[in-house]
Design a protein around this motif. Structure first.
Motif, PDB file in Angstrom:
ATOM      1  N   ARG A 172       4.798  52.427  28.137  1.00 44.68           N
ATOM      2  CA  ARG A 172       4.549  52.634  29.564  1.00 44.68           C
ATOM      3  C   ARG A 172       3.356  51.801  30.031  1.00 44.68           C
ATOM      4  O   ARG A 172       3.421  51.127  31.059  1.00 44.68           O
ATOM      5  CB  ARG A 172       4.304  54.112  29.828  1.00 44.68           C
ATOM      6  N   ASP A 173       2.255  51.834  29.271  1.00 41.25           N
ATOM      7  CA  ASP A 173       1.076  51.055  29.633  1.00 41.25           C
ATOM      8  C   ASP A 173       1.376  49.556  29.609  1.00 41.25           C
ATOM      9  O   ASP A 173       0.901  48.802  30.467  1.00 41.25           O
ATOM     10  CB  ASP A 173      -0.075  51.364  28.676  1.00 41.25           C
ATOM     11  N   PHE A 174       2.139  49.122  28.610  1.00 36.38           N
ATOM     12  CA  PHE A 174       2.497  47.711  28.514  1.00 36.38           C
ATOM     13  C   PHE A 174       3.343  47.291  29.710  1.00 36.38           C
ATOM     14  O   PHE A 174       3.118  46.224  30.305  1.00 36.38           O
ATOM     15  CB  PHE A 174       3.263  47.453  27.215  1.00 36.38           C
ATOM     16  N   PHE A 175       4.301  48.128  30.089  1.00 33.69           N
ATOM     17  CA  PHE A 175       5.145  47.832  31.244  1.00 33.69           C
ATOM     18  C   PHE A 175       4.304  47.702  32.508  1.00 33.69           C
ATOM     19  O   PHE A 175       4.449  46.741  33.278  1.00 33.69           O
ATOM     20  CB  PHE A 175       6.192  48.937  31.411  1.00 33.69           C
ATOM     21  N   ILE A 176       3.414  48.659  32.723  1.00 30.72           N
ATOM     22  CA  ILE A 176       2.585  48.635  33.932  1.00 30.72           C
ATOM     23  C   ILE A 176       1.677  47.409  33.944  1.00 30.72           C
ATOM     24  O   ILE A 176       1.534  46.733  34.972  1.00 30.72           O
ATOM     25  CB  ILE A 176       1.760  49.930  34.029  1.00 30.72           C
ATOM     26  N   SER A 177       1.076  47.086  32.796  1.00 32.34           N
ATOM     27  CA  SER A 177       0.159  45.945  32.749  1.00 32.34           C
ATOM     28  C   SER A 177       0.879  44.634  33.023  1.00 32.34           C
ATOM     29  O   SER A 177       0.353  43.763  33.716  1.00 32.34           O
ATOM     30  CB  SER A 177      -0.542  45.894  31.388  1.00 32.34           C
ATOM     31  N   ARG A 178       2.084  44.483  32.500  1.00 37.89           N
ATOM     32  CA  ARG A 178       2.812  43.227  32.697  1.00 37.89           C
ATOM     33  C   ARG A 178       3.364  43.112  34.114  1.00 37.89           C
ATOM     34  O   ARG A 178       3.318  42.033  34.720  1.00 37.89           O
ATOM     35  CB  ARG A 178       3.941  43.116  31.671  1.00 37.89           C
ATOM     36  N   VAL A 179       3.906  44.196  34.643  1.00 39.80           N
ATOM     37  CA  VAL A 179       4.440  44.156  36.005  1.00 39.80           C
ATOM     38  C   VAL A 179       3.341  43.848  37.006  1.00 39.80           C
ATOM     39  O   VAL A 179       3.501  43.014  37.908  1.00 39.80           O
ATOM     40  CB  VAL A 179       5.140  45.490  36.349  1.00 39.80           C
ATOM     41  N   THR A 180       2.203  44.510  36.851  1.00 35.62           N
ATOM     42  CA  THR A 180       1.105  44.284  37.792  1.00 35.62           C
ATOM     43  C   THR A 180       0.403  42.957  37.552  1.00 35.62           C
ATOM     44  O   THR A 180      -0.293  42.457  38.448  1.00 35.62           O
ATOM     45  CB  THR A 180       0.074  45.426  37.697  1.00 35.62           C
TER      46      THR A 180
ATOM     47  N   MET B 250      -4.156  44.522  45.505  1.00 37.66           N
ATOM     48  CA  MET B 250      -2.744  44.843  45.310  1.00 37.66           C
ATOM     49  C   MET B 250      -2.474  45.357  43.908  1.00 37.66           C
ATOM     50  O   MET B 250      -1.716  46.313  43.707  1.00 37.66           O
ATOM     51  CB  MET B 250      -1.879  43.602  45.592  1.00 37.66           C
ATOM     52  N   VAL B 251      -3.091  44.716  42.915  1.00 36.83           N
ATOM     53  CA  VAL B 251      -2.898  45.132  41.530  1.00 36.83           C
ATOM     54  C   VAL B 251      -3.414  46.550  41.320  1.00 36.83           C
ATOM     55  O   VAL B 251      -2.748  47.383  40.694  1.00 36.83           O
ATOM     56  CB  VAL B 251      -3.605  44.144  40.573  1.00 36.83           C
TER      57      VAL B 251
ATOM     58  N   ARG C 225      -2.201  52.174  40.282  1.00 40.89           N
ATOM     59  CA  ARG C 225      -2.364  53.594  40.588  1.00 40.89           C
ATOM     60  C   ARG C 225      -1.020  54.235  40.893  1.00 40.89           C
ATOM     61  O   ARG C 225      -0.727  55.354  40.449  1.00 40.89           O
ATOM     62  CB  ARG C 225      -3.316  53.770  41.771  1.00 40.89           C
ATOM     63  N   SER C 226      -0.194  53.521  41.642  1.00 39.99           N
ATOM     64  CA  SER C 226       1.113  54.061  42.012  1.00 39.99           C
ATOM     65  C   SER C 226       2.006  54.235  40.793  1.00 39.99           C
ATOM     66  O   SER C 226       2.660  55.269  40.626  1.00 39.99           O
ATOM     67  CB  SER C 226       1.783  53.134  43.030  1.00 39.99           C
ATOM     68  N   LEU C 227       2.027  53.218  39.925  1.00 36.76           N
ATOM     69  CA  LEU C 227       2.895  53.297  38.752  1.00 36.76           C
ATOM     70  C   LEU C 227       2.390  54.329  37.742  1.00 36.76           C
ATOM     71  O   LEU C 227       3.184  55.019  37.094  1.00 36.76           O
ATOM     72  CB  LEU C 227       2.984  51.918  38.090  1.00 36.76           C
ATOM     73  N   LYS C 228       1.077  54.442  37.607  1.00 35.58           N
ATOM     74  CA  LYS C 228       0.539  55.412  36.656  1.00 35.58           C
ATOM     75  C   LYS C 228       0.785  56.842  37.100  1.00 35.58           C
ATOM     76  O   LYS C 228       0.906  57.750  36.268  1.00 35.58           O
ATOM     77  CB  LYS C 228      -0.960  55.175  36.464  1.00 35.58           C
ATOM     78  N   SER C 229       0.848  57.042  38.407  1.00 33.66           N
ATOM     79  CA  SER C 229       1.106  58.390  38.911  1.00 33.66           C
ATOM     80  C   SER C 229       2.587  58.708  39.018  1.00 33.66           C
ATOM     81  O   SER C 229       2.958  59.859  39.267  1.00 33.66           O
ATOM     82  CB  SER C 229       0.445  58.563  40.280  1.00 33.66           C
TER      83      SER C 229
END
Length: 402
Positions: A123-131, A380-381, A386-390
């Protein structure tokens, strides 16, 4: 985690938490003392490798200069309105090598992505790469679209569906042209993220990254001969050796150099040169650019040596904060320079001295890249993270009402 792993992890600086344990004692090298750690795209000067940031900026700058002064004669004619011999007679042949800056980008990406993913959940990897990719990419598309559709540019006026497809970053598999030619590099990056996510999901470890490097190498070799378009599309044979070598260099940086890792790097170097020097279907189009092969070998070898020096800690004392700032500007500079820079050259190339125009424009683009990163991309990032983590990726079933 075994006792051996605790001893190996004790020497690694700033080791991420929740790292996947390596239990095969025979395959676990001892970590190098005081090894610095870089976090891709974020962090302070203490947790980044300044030399790697500086090298990434130089790669971007080489691509920028290539587009201004080193492109094919036909492209130079369109951009500047006259033959390149009358624009950059002495510099064109040198700036033409700037196209290889993309290969250096891929080599650095293999190093950085492997490092930034270590100890992270899928999940963290997905969020970091997308953002990391999409906010700046969307900003660049909006800027490029405004310039392309509302100004006289060398890029024509693509069909609106090209713009829509480009917003997905999936234009390559969709068979749609890139709104800006520099976007072609994003598909190999995206494929790397998607395939590497499988390793992240299983839990990153020394063995799994080595196995991933081996499997990707085999796939890159077999893909051209298999004549399976889908396999070639995903594997990206001509780009794969750079990513693979970058991951091997990171393992050297995190643990220590071993014959196995040097073997992976050597194999990747050979394959990179093979695809670059191939007469047809390789990394270079010999009909539009045919330099002496020795210079190509030297350039690629230099790339490997520079990243290798960083991996082995030879640049550890290089901690100038300015290099870190340059690293943050690299992605905006790369995505914004082509449409804006070529349009400026197209409109003013016959009114000012070409070298002066290029110098002023490059400086302006660097400043613009910093401002966009600082005041547009970064907010934006943060909002997107914040949006994806929540967000709840697996929704809970609604509660039953009595």
């Amino acid at each position: 985690m075994t006792q051996t792993d605790r001893r190996a992890s004790a020497g690694a600086a700033t080791r991420p938490r929740n790292e996947g344990a390596v239990t095969e004692e025979v395959l676990v090298p001892q970590a190098p003392p005081a090894a610095p750690v870089i976090v891709a795209g974020r962090g302070t000067g203490r947790d980044r490798l300044a030399a790697l940031d500086g090298l990434r900026f130089l790669a971007a700058l080489s691509v920028v200069l290539f587009h201004f002064a080193g492109q094919t004669p036909g492209a130079m004619q369109v951009i500047w309105g006259r033959p390149y011999q009358s624009v950059f007679p002495a510099l064109h042949d040198y700036f033409a090598f700037g196209r290889l800056g993309v290969d250096l980008f891929f080599l650095i990406s293999g190093f950085v992505i492997c490092m930034s993913a270590w100890g992270r959940t899928p999940r963290d990897f997905f969020i970091s790469r997308v953002t990391r990719l999409y906010p700046m990419y969307w900003i660049a598309i909006v800027v490029s679209a405004c310039v392309i559709y509302f100004a006289d540019t060398p890029f024509g006026h693509p069909h609106p569906r090209v713009l829509l497809a480009n917003f997905t970053m999936l234009q390559t598999p969709l068979g749609v042209s890139n709104l800006d030619p520099v976007y072609w590099t994003l598909w190999p990056e995206l494929c790397f993220y998607l395939t590497f996510a499988v390793v992240v999901w299983k839990g990153l470890s020394y063995q799994r990254v080595v196995i991933f490097c081996g499997l990707w190498t085999v796939a890159a070799v077999l893909a051209p001969a298999a004549h399976i378009p889908l396999l070639t599309l995903v594997v990206n044979p001509t780009s794969a050796p750079y990513f693979i070598a970058g991951m091997a260099f990171y393992l050297m940086h995190r643990y220590r150099p071993t014959p196995l890792l040097w073997g992976i790097v050597a194999m990747s170097w050979l394959l990179a040169l093979h695809f670059l020097l191939a007469p047809t279907g390789g990394r270079n189009n010999w009909e539009t650019w045919a330099p002496w092969r020795g210079w190509l070998v030297l350039a690629v070898t230099l790339f490997f040596l520079m990243v290798g020096a960083i991996a082995l800690g030879r640049t550890r004392r290089l901690r100038w904060r300015g290099l870190t700032v340059m690293g943050t500007m690299t992605f905006p500079l790369y995505l914004l320079h082509d449409t804006l820079g070529m349009t400026v050259a197209h409109h003013f190339g016959d009114r000012f001295d070409p070298l002066l125009l290029v110098g002023v424009t490059v400086v302006a683009l660097v400043v613009l890249a910093y401002l966009v990163h600082r005041f547009v991309e970064r907010p934006m990032v943060r909002a997107m993270r914040r949006s994806l983590k929540s967000a709840t990726f697996v929704p809970q079933p609604p509660a039953r009402h009595r």
